[in-house]
Design an enzyme around this catalytic site. Sequence first.
Site, PDB file in Angstrom:
ATOM      1  N   GLY A 318       0.612  -1.234  -0.005  1.00  0.00           N
ATOM      2  CA  GLY A 318      -0.167   0.097  -0.157  1.00  0.00           C
ATOM      3  C   GLY A 318       0.760   1.217  -0.133  1.00  0.00           C
ATOM      4  CB  SER A 319      -0.088   4.745   0.555  1.00  0.00           C
ATOM      5  OG  SER A 319      -0.728   4.535   2.160  1.00  0.00           O
ATOM      6  CB  VAL A 322      -1.511   2.800   5.167  1.00  0.00           C
ATOM      7  CG1 VAL A 322      -1.903   1.693   5.859  1.00  0.00           C
ATOM      8  CG2 VAL A 322      -2.646   3.703   4.565  1.00  0.00           C
ATOM      9  N   GLY A 323       1.896   2.430   5.536  1.00  0.00           N
ATOM     10  CA  GLY A 323       3.093   1.455   5.729  1.00  0.00           C
ATOM     11  C   GLY A 323       3.610   1.915   7.146  1.00  0.00           C
ATOM     12  CD  GLU A 340       7.175  -5.420  -1.760  1.00  0.00           C
ATOM     13  OE1 GLU A 340       7.651  -4.490  -2.354  1.00  0.00           O
ATOM     14  OE2 GLU A 340       8.113  -6.588  -1.414  1.00  0.00           O
ATOM     15  CB  CYS A 375       3.351   0.450  -6.559  1.00  0.00           C
ATOM     16  SG  CYS A 375       3.434  -1.205  -6.896  1.00  0.00           S
TER      17      CYS A 375
END
Length: 605
Positions: A318-319, A322-323, A340, A375
Site C-alpha cells: 500500500g501507501s 499507511v505503511g 511493499e 506502484c
Amino acid sequence: NNIIPMDGFFSRFVTASKPPPPSFFSGVFDSVNSFPGDIKSILTIAFAILISLHIFWPKSSKSLSRKCIVPATSDAKWQPKPRFVKPKRFTKESEEFGEEYAGDMSSDDEEGDNNRVVVGPKEIPSVVKEMKEKVKQHVNVPIEKRIEQLTQLKRMLKENDEAICDSLYYDMGRPRLEAFIYDVFIPMRSIEQSLKNCRKWNPKYKRANDHSLVQISQPSTQWLEPQPFGLALVIAPWNFPFLLALGPVISAITAGCSVVVRPSNDAKYSAKLLHDLITHYMDPDVCRVVGAGHPGDGIDTMNAVLEQKEFDVVFFTGSSKVGRIVAKKCAEHLTPCVLELGGKNPVLVTEDCADVDLAAKQCVWGRMLNCGQQCVSPDYVLVHETIEKEFTEKCEKWVKTFFPRYQVPEAMGRLGGPEKRIAMMAKEAEEMKNSKAEKIVCGGKVDEVLKMAEPTVVKVLDADEAVCMRKEAFAPILSIISVKSTEEAIEFINDKHPNPLSLYIFSKSAQTQRLILDNTKSGGVCINSVIYQAGHEGLPFGGVGESGYGSHHGLAGVESFRRWKPVLQKTRWLSLFDFGFLTDSDIVYPPYGMKLHLVKIVEID
C-alpha cells in the site's frame, strides 16, 4: 587348439580354458595378502576401526524426518469441494456496464451477500486465535499439504478467471486483457513455479558456512533448518486485488505458513469474490479472508487485525503513509513485517537514447496501465534537453494512438480507491490547468462522477511548484522534465525523490547505464523498457527506504515467510581418544587462572 569352433566374428574372442575375471573384493584381498605382515596388520586394524565408526557413529538429527507433536483432534480431514458456481442475478446497476456484463454481477448480489459470512472486527480475534491453534498443530508444515493447497489455488484461478475479470471490470473498469494478465496469468505462473520447486526450496537442511577449525565449538556438526514463521497476515490493496493478495499467499504457503488475508473493500466486488473463492477452495486451517464485505472505510478492520498479537509475520502492500502505521503496530508486538510501498518512479532518457519513439511508447504504455494506478508505473521522465521536444511529441502521438476514445468501456481502466481520493484528483486537475509551473500537453480532464481520467502528458516548468510533482501521481499522468545532463538527472532523483520502487533507463551506452546504476538507489531497475522487472519471477521484487523493505517473488518471497534455524551438534565420540582435551576442553570452565595466556598463544590472526 583351445579355440571353440564358432561361426561369426565373436568366435575369436571366446576360449575354453580362459578363467572368469576375479571379483572386486577378491582382487582387494589378494592385494592385501601380498603385503608384508606388519603392513597387513595395520591395514586390518584400520579397516576394523572404519567398520566400528560406521556402526557406532552417533546419528545426526539433521537427516531424520520431521517429527511434530500434534495434539489429538476430532476435526474431520479437509476435502476439496466441487467447482465454485458464482451467483448470477440481473440488476439495474449492471445495465450501466453494457449488455455483455448485465446478468453477471460477480458476487455482489442479494443471493451472494445473504450466503456470505462476513468476518468483521468483532469476529477477527476469534478467527485469528483459531488459526493460531492450528499453526501450533503444524497443519501446513508437511510438504504434501503445501502442494495440495497450492494446487487448489491454481484450480481456483483456472476455474474462475471469467468471474475475476468481471469483478475487476465492475470495480475499476479494467480491460479484460489487463485483468487476465495481471490478476490471473501472473499468479498462475507463480503457483506453477512454487509447485515445481516446493521440495527444492524446502530441504530438510542445508550446510552451514565453512569456519575455522580453531573454534571453541569444535569438534561439531552444524547445519541450518528452514523454519516457517507460523501465522502470516497479508494486507492487500485495491489496485490489484487478486495479484497483490495471492502473490504473498503463494509464498507464505510454500514456506509452510498459514495465512489470514485482509483485502481492501475499496474494490468491493473483487474483495467479496476473493472471500467466496478462498472460502470455497482453500482449507480454512491454512488460508482465510477477513473483512471482505464489511461496511465502512476499512479502518476498523485494519485496526482489528493489527491489534492481534498472534501473527508471526505481516506482509503489507500500500501507501507509505499507511505503511508507517503498519510498521509501528508491528514494532509494538515485535512482529517482523514486509512493506511493499510506492513512490515517484523516474525514467531517464539520455542523449544517446537509441530509439526516442520506442522510449515514448513504453513510457505512455507503462504510465496508463490500470489507469496509472500501479506502484511500478513510470511517474516522471528526465529527458535530455536536446531530445525533449521530440520525446514530448512522440508521447502525445502515442496517447492519441492508444486511447482515441478513452471513455469507451474497456479502452482503459477507471479511477479506483476511496471516493475522497477521486475528489482530490479532480481538484488537482483544475489546479494543474491554472498552474504556471507546468503545461498540459494533452489530456487533463477528470470526471468525478464517471470516475474517468483522461490520459495526460504534462511538461514541467518548475519541479518545485508543479502540482504533478508534489507526490506519487497514481493516475494516468506522465510528467516530463528537461535536464542538461545525465549527472543533473541523477542529482534530481537523489535530492527530490530518492529511493523509488523502480527506476527506468533508456540509453544505448553501457557507460551511461553504469553511471546511473552506481549513483542511484532504487528497489529495482529496468533498462530500455519499463515494468517488466516487476513481473519476472526469477527476480526479487521489493523497495528500499521510502518504497519499503523486504521482497517477494519466487524463492525471495518464500524467504520472507521463514527463517533458517542454526543447529550445532557437539561430537562426543572423540573423547575415547582425546580424553576430553578437545571434546570437553577444560579451558572454558572456571577457575580460569592462566588460561587467558594459553588462548592468546593459540590465537590465529
